[in-house]
Motif scaffolding. Sequence first.
Motif, PDB file in Angstrom:
ATOM      1  N   GLN A  55       3.366   3.832  -3.157  1.00 11.91           N
ATOM      2  CA  GLN A  55       2.115   3.408  -2.584  1.00 11.91           C
ATOM      3  C   GLN A  55       1.721   4.052  -1.330  1.00 11.91           C
ATOM      4  O   GLN A  55       2.873   4.478  -0.327  1.00 11.91           O
ATOM      5  CB  GLN A  55       1.741   1.940  -2.490  1.00 11.91           C
ATOM      6  N   PRO A  56       0.539   4.526  -0.820  1.00  9.18           N
ATOM      7  CA  PRO A  56       0.496   5.263   0.227  1.00  9.18           C
ATOM      8  C   PRO A  56       0.340   4.335   1.560  1.00  9.18           C
ATOM      9  O   PRO A  56      -0.123   3.000   1.581  1.00  9.18           O
ATOM     10  CB  PRO A  56      -1.026   5.899   0.102  1.00  9.18           C
ATOM     11  N   THR A  57       0.820   4.866   2.701  1.00  6.61           N
ATOM     12  CA  THR A  57       0.596   4.147   3.936  1.00  6.61           C
ATOM     13  C   THR A  57      -0.940   4.305   4.392  1.00  6.61           C
ATOM     14  O   THR A  57      -1.439   5.126   3.830  1.00  6.61           O
ATOM     15  CB  THR A  57       1.497   4.461   4.845  1.00  6.61           C
ATOM     16  N   LEU A  58      -1.176   3.757   5.261  1.00  4.26           N
ATOM     17  CA  LEU A  58      -2.605   3.925   5.819  1.00  4.26           C
ATOM     18  C   LEU A  58      -2.755   5.208   6.635  1.00  4.26           C
ATOM     19  O   LEU A  58      -3.909   5.969   6.156  1.00  4.26           O
ATOM     20  CB  LEU A  58      -3.030   2.735   7.102  1.00  4.26           C
ATOM     21  N   GLU A  59      -1.788   5.889   7.220  1.00  2.00           N
ATOM     22  CA  GLU A  59      -1.875   7.110   7.512  1.00  2.00           C
ATOM     23  C   GLU A  59      -2.061   8.285   6.465  1.00  2.00           C
ATOM     24  O   GLU A  59      -2.657   9.030   6.625  1.00  2.00           O
ATOM     25  CB  GLU A  59      -0.750   7.202   8.466  1.00  2.00           C
ATOM     26  N   THR A  60      -1.319   7.790   5.510  1.00  2.00           N
ATOM     27  CA  THR A  60      -1.461   8.653   4.204  1.00  2.00           C
ATOM     28  C   THR A  60      -2.846   8.708   3.593  1.00  2.00           C
ATOM     29  O   THR A  60      -3.431   9.730   3.214  1.00  2.00           O
ATOM     30  CB  THR A  60      -0.301   8.489   3.082  1.00  2.00           C
ATOM     31  N   ILE A  61      -3.291   7.262   3.668  1.00  2.00           N
ATOM     32  CA  ILE A  61      -4.714   7.481   3.073  1.00  2.00           C
ATOM     33  C   ILE A  61      -5.628   8.221   4.035  1.00  2.00           C
ATOM     34  O   ILE A  61      -6.847   8.767   3.371  1.00  2.00           O
ATOM     35  CB  ILE A  61      -5.081   5.909   3.043  1.00  2.00           C
ATOM     36  N   PHE A  62      -5.629   7.970   5.202  1.00  2.00           N
ATOM     37  CA  PHE A  62      -6.363   8.812   6.139  1.00  2.00           C
ATOM     38  C   PHE A  62      -6.273  10.367   5.876  1.00  2.00           C
ATOM     39  O   PHE A  62      -7.172  11.187   5.915  1.00  2.00           O
ATOM     40  CB  PHE A  62      -5.994   8.666   7.673  1.00  2.00           C
TER      41      PHE A  62
END
Length: 94
Positions: A55-62
């Motif tokens: 699952q992605p981190t918020l930074e990864t989603i950005f």
Amino acid sequence: MPLTLLRHRTPMWKIDFGNDLREHRIKRGLTQETLSFNAGLSVRYVQRLESGEQQPTLETIFKLSYALQTSPTELISNTYVWWVKEGSNDLDDS
């Protein structure tokens, strides 16, 4: 007594994020390699995201949103709907 292995079922919202990520990537004509390079992520990590293993981190989603030229909201909207349906039951009210 024989040992039995418990199969870990991947929550549907994780799989849904991976499917949405793949759809966004393919819609833009990108390979996993190109997306990972543009987002500053490893190819293996993108593969694991698309398969629902990670699952992605918020930074990864950005980073992914930027590389896909879309908004974070657009990238995760379907995943949020699935999470509300099945994942939010895990919230602790305390």
